[in-house]
Structure formats: structure tokens, C-alpha cells
Scaffold this active site. Structure first.
Site, PDB file in Angstrom:
ATOM      1  N   SER A 198      73.649   7.259  33.929  1.00 38.75           N
ATOM      2  CA  SER A 198      73.013   7.386  35.243  1.00 38.75           C
ATOM      3  C   SER A 198      73.912   8.148  36.194  1.00 38.75           C
ATOM      4  CB  SER A 198      72.749   5.994  35.820  1.00 38.75           C
ATOM      5  OG  SER A 198      71.885   5.276  34.977  1.00 38.75           O
ATOM      6  N   CYS A 199      73.319   8.599  37.282  1.00 38.30           N
ATOM      7  CA  CYS A 199      74.036   9.274  38.356  1.00 38.30           C
ATOM      8  C   CYS A 199      75.170   8.369  38.841  1.00 38.30           C
ATOM      9  CB  CYS A 199      73.051   9.562  39.491  1.00 38.30           C
ATOM     10  SG  CYS A 199      73.764  10.411  40.889  1.00 38.30           S
ATOM     11  N   PRO A 200      76.325   8.878  39.033  1.00 39.92           N
ATOM     12  CA  PRO A 200      76.764  10.271  39.081  1.00 39.92           C
ATOM     13  C   PRO A 200      77.460  10.733  37.802  1.00 39.92           C
ATOM     14  CG  PRO A 200      78.463   8.938  40.077  1.00 39.92           C
ATOM     15  CD  PRO A 200      77.359   7.993  39.615  1.00 39.92           C
TER      16      PRO A 200
ATOM     17  N   ASP B   7      68.968  11.543  32.816  1.00 39.77           N
ATOM     18  CA  ASP B   7      68.757  11.121  34.195  1.00 39.77           C
ATOM     19  C   ASP B   7      67.976  12.212  34.921  1.00 39.77           C
ATOM     20  OD1 ASP B   7      68.856  10.081  36.740  1.00 39.77           O
ATOM     21  OD2 ASP B   7      70.995  10.436  37.023  1.00 39.77           O
TER      22      ASP B   7
END
Length: 78
Positions: free
Chosen positions: A16-18, A43
Site C-alpha cells: 500500500s501507499c507509500p 495499489d
């Protein structure tokens, strides 16, 4: 037009981000200017994140494609 050779591949699928950007930033720092990196991510936010990161850092987003839920980016180091 010469073919751009991928110097390094980053598999950020499932992250997932980041993290896709973090892994890309860490890897691209080690490359010579003009070298290319391939990033695979799942993502959906990475589509906007990679484009924004390239604009901010001056690196060049050469190609962006998707195959189902997998996004592929080719980035050339400035």
C-alpha cells in the site's frame, strides 16, 4: 528510436501507499542517470503517486500501463 533497457525491476504488488514510491525512490537513487526502472504495483493510488513523484523529482515517466489490477510503470532516472 532506441529501445530503453530496464536496469532494475521493483515488485511492489500487494504493498500500500507509500511503499511503491518508497521502494522506487530507494532503488532509483542507486542507478546511473538515464537508466530505467520498472515498477509493478497493485495499489490504484500508485497511478497518481508515480506521476506526481516523477514531476517532483524530475525523473521521467516513460510508460504507464495496466493489466487488470497490476499497474506497470517505466521510469527513467534524470
Amino acid at each position: 528510436m532506441p529501445v530503453l533497457e530496464i536496469t532494475q525491476r521493483i515488485d511492489a504488488r500487494g504493498l500500500s501507499c507509500p511503499m511503491p514510491i518508497v521502494k522506487t525512490a530507494q532503488a532509483i537513487r542507486l542507478l546511473e542517470p538515464g537508466s530505467a526502472i520498472e515498477l509493478l504495483a497493485t495499489d490504484a493510488g500508485s497511478v497518481k503517486d508515480v506521476a506526481a513523484w516523477c514531476r517532483t523529482t524530475g525523473n521521467i515517466l516513460v510508460e504507464q500501463t495496466s493489466d487488470g489490477a497490476v499497474y506497470r510503470f517505466v521510469i527513467r532516472r534524470k
